[in-house]
Design a protein around this motif. Structure first.
Motif, short mmCIF file in Angstrom:
data_model
loop_
_atom_site.label_atom_id
_atom_site.label_comp_id
_atom_site.label_asym_id
_atom_site.label_seq_id
_atom_site.Cartn_x
_atom_site.Cartn_y
_atom_site.Cartn_z
N ARG A 182 -29.93 0.75 12.54
CA ARG A 182 -29.02 -0.17 12.76
C ARG A 182 -29.49 -1.31 13.66
N ASP A 183 -30.38 -1.20 14.61
CA ASP A 183 -30.86 -2.00 15.73
C ASP A 183 -31.75 -3.07 15.18
N SER A 184 -32.34 -2.99 13.84
CA SER A 184 -33.34 -3.71 13.43
C SER A 184 -32.53 -4.96 12.77
N VAL A 185 -31.29 -5.03 12.61
CA VAL A 185 -30.59 -6.09 12.05
C VAL A 185 -30.30 -7.30 12.86
N PRO A 186 -31.21 -8.41 12.51
CA PRO A 186 -31.21 -9.66 13.59
C PRO A 186 -29.94 -10.19 13.94
N GLY A 187 -29.48 -10.50 14.85
CA GLY A 187 -28.26 -11.18 15.33
C GLY A 187 -27.28 -10.21 15.68
N ARG A 188 -27.54 -8.98 15.40
CA ARG A 188 -26.27 -7.86 15.22
C ARG A 188 -25.80 -7.82 16.56
N GLY A 189 -26.69 -7.65 17.54
CA GLY A 189 -26.20 -7.24 18.95
C GLY A 189 -25.40 -8.33 19.71
N GLU A 190 -25.99 -9.77 19.29
CA GLU A 190 -25.46 -10.80 20.17
C GLU A 190 -24.06 -11.14 19.43
N PHE A 191 -23.77 -10.91 18.22
CA PHE A 191 -22.42 -11.05 17.64
C PHE A 191 -21.66 -10.15 18.09
N LEU A 192 -21.92 -8.63 18.35
CA LEU A 192 -21.08 -7.61 19.04
C LEU A 192 -20.85 -7.92 20.26
N GLU A 193 -21.99 -8.50 21.06
CA GLU A 193 -21.55 -8.89 22.47
C GLU A 193 -20.45 -9.98 22.60
N PHE A 194 -20.60 -11.01 21.62
CA PHE A 194 -19.76 -12.21 21.76
C PHE A 194 -18.53 -11.62 21.58
N LEU A 195 -18.44 -10.78 20.62
CA LEU A 195 -17.12 -10.26 20.00
C LEU A 195 -16.16 -9.34 21.03
N GLY A 196 -17.27 -8.53 21.86
CA GLY A 196 -16.50 -7.84 23.22
C GLY A 196 -16.23 -8.80 24.43
N LEU A 197 -16.97 -9.94 24.47
CA LEU A 197 -16.61 -10.68 25.56
C LEU A 197 -15.31 -11.53 25.26
N THR A 198 -15.45 -11.92 24.05
CA THR A 198 -14.04 -12.64 23.73
C THR A 198 -13.00 -11.65 23.69
N SER A 199 -13.02 -10.66 23.23
CA SER A 199 -11.72 -9.75 23.26
C SER A 199 -11.21 -9.44 24.80
N ALA A 200 -12.38 -9.06 25.61
CA ALA A 200 -12.04 -8.90 26.99
C ALA A 200 -11.39 -10.13 27.61
#
Length: 70
Positions: free
Chosen positions: A22-40
């Motif tokens: 799963r870690d090899s998908v490009p851009g996935r980590g940045e999107f999840l980080e953005f989603l978490g920061l937005t919800s927080a």
């Protein structure tokens, strides 16, 4: 002066698990980080603007906890 070790092979930097899975998908980590920061940030703004929401949340958690006790 301090000596800084430099990795010469690309595999050393990424590690064996980063090449597959799963870690090899490009851009996935940045999107999840953005989603978490937005919800927080949204939760923080909600608790600051509407403090009664936090009181309701505490009441709901307390009522569910008391339901488990009985």
């Amino acid at each position: 002066m301090t000596y800084r070790a430099r990795h010469t092979e690309r595999e050393d930097l990424l590690g064996p698990s980063a090449a597959t899975g799963r870690d090899s998908v490009p851009g996935r980590g940045e999107f999840l980080e953005f989603l978490g920061l937005t919800s927080a940030a949204a939760a923080f703004v909600l608790f600051v603007v509407r403090p009664e929401v936090s009181e309701g949340l505490v009441r709901a958690l307390a009522s569910r906890a008391s339901a488990f006790v009985h």
